[in-house]
Design a protein around this motif. Structure first.
Motif, PDB file in Angstrom:
ATOM      1  N   VAL A  48       1.005  -0.963  -0.025  1.00 37.80           N
ATOM      2  CA  VAL A  48       0.160  -0.096   0.060  1.00 37.80           C
ATOM      3  C   VAL A  48       0.788   1.098   0.055  1.00 37.80           C
ATOM      4  O   VAL A  48       1.965   1.325   0.799  1.00 37.80           O
ATOM      5  CB  VAL A  48      -0.928   0.123   1.160  1.00 37.80           C
ATOM      6  N   PHE A  51      -3.977   5.550   0.819  1.00 41.00           N
ATOM      7  CA  PHE A  51      -5.545   5.092   0.995  1.00 41.00           C
ATOM      8  C   PHE A  51      -6.276   6.363   1.213  1.00 41.00           C
ATOM      9  O   PHE A  51      -5.930   7.565   2.050  1.00 41.00           O
ATOM     10  CB  PHE A  51      -5.797   4.237   1.975  1.00 41.00           C
ATOM     11  N   GLY A  76     -10.405   0.090   6.077  1.00 40.95           N
ATOM     12  CA  GLY A  76      -9.867   0.733   4.824  1.00 40.95           C
ATOM     13  C   GLY A  76     -10.664   0.065   3.526  1.00 40.95           C
ATOM     14  O   GLY A  76     -10.451  -1.111   3.152  1.00 40.95           O
ATOM     15  N   GLU A  78     -10.591   1.124   0.439  1.00 42.42           N
ATOM     16  CA  GLU A  78      -9.937   1.324  -0.711  1.00 42.42           C
ATOM     17  C   GLU A  78      -8.465   1.660  -0.499  1.00 42.42           C
ATOM     18  O   GLU A  78      -8.090   1.925   0.621  1.00 42.42           O
ATOM     19  CB  GLU A  78     -10.409   2.680  -1.276  1.00 42.42           C
ATOM     20  N   GLY A  79      -7.582   1.583  -1.534  1.00 42.80           N
ATOM     21  CA  GLY A  79      -5.941   1.685  -1.556  1.00 42.80           C
ATOM     22  C   GLY A  79      -5.338   1.787  -2.980  1.00 42.80           C
ATOM     23  O   GLY A  79      -6.125   1.079  -3.888  1.00 42.80           O
ATOM     24  N   THR A 100      -7.467  -0.563  -5.690  1.00 46.42           N
ATOM     25  CA  THR A 100      -8.492  -1.532  -5.422  1.00 46.42           C
ATOM     26  C   THR A 100      -9.258  -0.955  -4.253  1.00 46.42           C
ATOM     27  O   THR A 100      -9.185   0.042  -3.629  1.00 46.42           O
ATOM     28  CB  THR A 100      -7.865  -2.831  -4.545  1.00 46.42           C
ATOM     29  N   MET A 105     -13.716  -5.087   1.532  1.00 52.43           N
ATOM     30  CA  MET A 105     -12.345  -4.806   2.328  1.00 52.43           C
ATOM     31  C   MET A 105     -12.631  -3.841   3.555  1.00 52.43           C
ATOM     32  O   MET A 105     -13.713  -2.935   3.323  1.00 52.43           O
ATOM     33  CB  MET A 105     -11.708  -3.771   1.240  1.00 52.43           C
ATOM     34  N   GLY A 111      -8.510  -4.450   5.564  1.00 55.83           N
ATOM     35  CA  GLY A 111      -8.472  -3.470   4.488  1.00 55.83           C
ATOM     36  C   GLY A 111      -7.022  -2.993   4.364  1.00 55.83           C
ATOM     37  O   GLY A 111      -5.970  -3.348   4.690  1.00 55.83           O
ATOM     38  N   ALA A 112      -7.094  -1.451   3.735  1.00 51.76           N
ATOM     39  CA  ALA A 112      -5.982  -0.985   3.580  1.00 51.76           C
ATOM     40  C   ALA A 112      -5.314  -0.008   4.385  1.00 51.76           C
ATOM     41  O   ALA A 112      -4.019   0.591   4.027  1.00 51.76           O
ATOM     42  CB  ALA A 112      -6.337   0.129   1.928  1.00 51.76           C
ATOM     43  N   TYR A 113      -5.884   0.092   5.650  1.00 52.30           N
ATOM     44  CA  TYR A 113      -4.990   1.039   6.610  1.00 52.30           C
ATOM     45  C   TYR A 113      -3.686   0.273   7.380  1.00 52.30           C
ATOM     46  O   TYR A 113      -3.713  -0.135   8.336  1.00 52.30           O
ATOM     47  CB  TYR A 113      -5.781   1.204   7.908  1.00 52.30           C
ATOM     48  N   TYR A 116       0.459  -3.622   3.681  1.00 53.41           N
ATOM     49  CA  TYR A 116       0.299  -4.597   2.929  1.00 53.41           C
ATOM     50  C   TYR A 116      -1.497  -4.947   2.949  1.00 53.41           C
ATOM     51  O   TYR A 116      -1.972  -4.955   4.111  1.00 53.41           O
ATOM     52  CB  TYR A 116       0.910  -5.857   2.924  1.00 53.41           C
ATOM     53  N   VAL A 117      -2.013  -5.193   1.858  1.00 46.80           N
ATOM     54  CA  VAL A 117      -3.300  -5.764   1.813  1.00 46.80           C
ATOM     55  C   VAL A 117      -3.425  -6.808   0.775  1.00 46.80           C
ATOM     56  O   VAL A 117      -2.778  -6.813  -0.206  1.00 46.80           O
ATOM     57  CB  VAL A 117      -4.371  -4.463   1.707  1.00 46.80           C
TER      58      VAL A 117
END
Length: 324
Positions: A48, A51, A76, A78-79, A100, A105, A111-113, A116-117
């Motif tokens: 990531v 985000f 998260g 989205e990212g 994504t 997510m 998710g994206a916080y 890596y996701v």
């Protein structure tokens, strides 16, 4: 079969992530060292880079999400970043720039916080750009949700009139930008008179101050009603929004900024005769202005970003960039 990490170096065993340990206030967001997600077949692991921070993640943190969320959870929805691992036969490769969003997510899976996701390959969108990550990070969720609502949800056409209920949200501002680019006349709401200028800056033709009922205001401007309405405030005002639309016009329910996702004792007869009600929940989907409100650097500033989103005092997208 997994490909190696871009550059040939293996990913670390652990990563830093923001974890919602329990529903609650900002103190429920904790930075922790957690295992790097193991990529499943058919999924892609992304390093990531940035985000967006969204209203829906605030509701997840509070425990008010309409989706099923178990805790602890890395939020998260989205990212953006670069591929770390992917199936060889999937057409995606390590080092590729990707976005994504959505698809569970940050709700049904982490998710994206995080650094890596891992997400299903079907919701990964590759791209090539020289834009900085803070700009790219503002794009995925707000524009795909706005675009999907206007197209799939409303089938908006050039020359039509559109009401956006919840106009100073990130999706609302994006929808106004897209609708004006399409050639629509846009009415959009804000609860604060002082923010009407922000709507005009986004291209809105008729800013409206929303005191809970706006149907009469809309009908004063458009006596027959608007062609289409995008509902972002929620079920608490949906009946009023339905009254703003002309016969054979359409209302698309996309969000619930006020927190109410259901209508007690709902009856279809609350929908005015000849008015259509649809919904849009978000799917993976320039010359457009990207309304970035503020850029934050590092996971340490996620609490600040969520506080700013929750306060609603700064319109536009709040983006967190993970510096190398």
């Amino acid at each position: 079969m997994s490909q190696p990490t871009a550059g040939g170096d293996p990913a670390p065993a652990t990563m830093r992530a923001v974890v919602v340990t329990r529903p609650g206030g900002l103190d429920a967001l904790e930075i922790k060292d957690v295992p790097v997600p193991v990529r499943k077949p058919g999924w892609v692991r992304i390093r990531v880079k940035a985000f967006g921070v969204n209203e829906s993640e605030v509701t997840t943190r509070k425990g008010e999400s309409d989706a099923v969320v178990t805790y602890p959870r890395i939020p998260g929805i989205e990212g953006v970043g670069v591929i770390d691992q992917a199936d060889e036969e999937g057409g995606l490769r390590p080092g590729q720039q990707v976005a994504t969003m959505m698809g569970g997510m940050g709700r049904s899976y982490d998710g994206a916080y995080a650094q890596y996701v891992s997400v299903p390959a079907a919701q990964v969108i590759p791209f090539e750009t020289g834009l900085p990550w803070d700009v790219v990070g503002a794009l995925p969720e707000m524009f795909q949700t706005a675009y999907g609502s206007l197209t799939t949800g409303l089938d908006l056409k050039p020359g039509q009139t559109l009401l956006i209920r919840g106009g100073t949200s990130t999706v609302g501002l994006s929808a106004a930008t897209l609708a004006k680019d399409l050639g629509a006349t846009v009415l959009s709401t804000t609860r604060s008179r002082r923010r009407a200028g922000e709507l005009r800056t986004a291209g809105v033709d008729h800013p409206l101050v929303d005191n809970g009922t706006i149907a009469d205001q809309v009908r004063e401007l458009m006596p027959e009603g608007v062609d289409a309405a995008l509902e972002l405030v929620g079920c608490s005002v949906l009946a009023d929004t339905l009254r703003t639309v002309r016969r054979h016009g359409t209302v698309c329910f996309t969000g619930a900024l006020a927190g109410q996702w259901t209508i007690p004792d709902f009856t279809p007869f609350m929908i005015p005769g000849g008015v259509r009600l649809t919904s849009y929940g978000g799917q993976a989907a320039g010359r457009l202005n990207v309304p970035v409100a503020k850029v934050y650097h590092g996971l340490e500033q996620v609490r600040d970003a969520q506080a700013d989103v929750e306060s609603g005092t700064t319109p536009g997208k709040h983006v967190v960039v993970l510096d190398d």
